[in-house]
Enzyme design. Structure first.
Site, PDB file in Angstrom:
ATOM      1  N   HIS A 127      -8.494  -4.651  -0.852  1.00  0.00           N
ATOM      2  CA  HIS A 127      -7.304  -4.012  -0.305  1.00  0.00           C
ATOM      3  C   HIS A 127      -7.090  -4.508   1.130  1.00  0.00           C
ATOM      4  CE1 HIS A 127      -4.238  -0.854  -0.468  1.00  0.00           C
ATOM      5  NE2 HIS A 127      -4.449  -0.753   0.836  1.00  0.00           N
ATOM      6  N   ASP A 187     -10.334  -3.357  -5.273  1.00  0.00           N
ATOM      7  CA  ASP A 187      -9.458  -2.406  -4.592  1.00  0.00           C
ATOM      8  C   ASP A 187      -9.462  -1.104  -5.382  1.00  0.00           C
ATOM      9  OD1 ASP A 187      -7.424  -0.964  -3.390  1.00  0.00           O
ATOM     10  OD2 ASP A 187      -5.896  -2.520  -3.618  1.00  0.00           O
ATOM     11  N   SER A 218       0.829  -1.196   0.000  1.00  0.00           N
ATOM     12  CA  SER A 218       0.000   0.000   0.000  1.00  0.00           C
ATOM     13  C   SER A 218       0.871   1.258   0.000  1.00  0.00           C
ATOM     14  CB  SER A 218      -0.963  -0.048   1.202  1.00  0.00           C
ATOM     15  OG  SER A 218      -2.013   0.870   1.047  1.00  0.00           O
TER      16      SER A 218
END
Length: 306
Positions: A278, A248, A158
């Site tokens: 995610h 996501d 991320s």
């Protein structure tokens, strides 16, 4: 949007998480991430040893945790630098502990987790500088750490994927490989997947806008090291694996980054995880795909580590 029963089970659980006594939206975000990961990551694997180090800088210390895998000799081990996610504003040792333990054991490498400074207290470039300085310190002290300085890779998830991308354009010649897990690399939040998943699951657009505003000073808004989707020169970037989750909002950004690397002539491979959301790397209590992704990353690492 068709979600699997297991993903719906997770999302129902996430709706019930209440941060304990949050003082403000930032504190709420940090506590929520901690609660999510602690509740959904599953049982933590045993590793041989965990060591915490403080790297001295001129005006602060960079905190680092080293995970040594089970059944592996200490001397001249391969190593993986890990840069954690959390929208540049959250995350740390405890949010990623379960994932990092799995990676250490599966790759048979020492994993070096960098607890870089977070925004908004420390906006860009503080976190990036911490990552760069920590990697250089590890290289300089490799022998005393029991690490082979010529057998090091880097992994980021991320926001950590965005930081890893930037780190690799600066000192990527030090790494044998790179893995980016659903990387956060663009501050525009204007892709098709952001439109589709504006309200989740897991991430939402307003939270992303707030995070980027906390992280990124206005004068840095077009700096490729802060917004890696703007990077054109990947000359130092090592062979890269990019992991993309279907549901996501960051999926299109990850695909765009993959295309940019391909167009620059880099060695890049992407793996698309159908049905995943995610943060699925933190959901090993429920999802088999968490361990599958660990295996894919370990296989990729073994291609490049001696």
């Amino acid at each position: 949007m068709q979600l699997t029963p297991k993903i719906n089970q997770i999302l129902n659980h996430l709706e019930k998480i209440q941060s304990f006594n949050p003082q403000n939206p930032l504190d709420d975000t940090r506590k929520y991430l901690e609660a999510m990961t602690l509740q959904l990551s599953g049982k933590k694997e045993a590793v041989a040893m965990i060591e915490e180090l403080d790297i001295p800088m001129a005006d602060h210390q960079i905190l680092v945790r080293m995970y040594r895998p089970k059944g592996k000799a200490v001397q001249k081990s391969s190593a993986i630098i890990y840069i954690h996610g959390g929208w540049f504003i959250a995350g740390g040792y405890e949010t990623h502990d379960a994932v990092v333990r799995k990676l250490a054991n599966k790759t048979e490498s020492v994993v070096i987790f960098i607890d870089y400074r977070l925004a908004p207290e420390h906006p860009f470039p503080a976190g990036l500088n911490d990552c760069l300085d920590a990697v250089r310190w590890v290289i300089e002290n490799a022998e005393s750490l029991g690490i082979d300085r010529d057998q090091i890779g880097i992994i980021g998830d991320s926001a950590g994927g965005g930081l890893s991308t930037a780190v690799s354009t600066q000192i990527g010649e030090l790494f044998k490989f790179q893995v980016l897990i659903y990387p956060a690399v663009d501050n525009q939040l204007n892709t098709k997947t952001w439109e589709t998943y504006e309200n989740g699951p897991v991430l939402n657009k307003q939270g992303g806008i707030d995070a980027w505003n906390w992280y990124l000073p206005k004068e840095e808004a077009h700096n490729p090291l802060a917004v890696p989707i703007l990077i054109k020169d990947f000359k130092n970037t090592p062979p890269t694996l990019i992991i993309i989750a279907e549901h996501d909002p960051l999926a299109d950004d990850a695909k765009h980054l993959t295309m940019n690397m391909e167009n620059a002539g880099m060695s890049v491979k992407s793996i698309f995880y159908k049905d995943m959301v995610h943060g699925f790397m933190h959901m090993g209590e429920v999802l088999d795909e968490t361990q599958s992704a660990i295996g894919e990353m370990a296989d990729f690492a073994r291609q490049y580590l001696g």
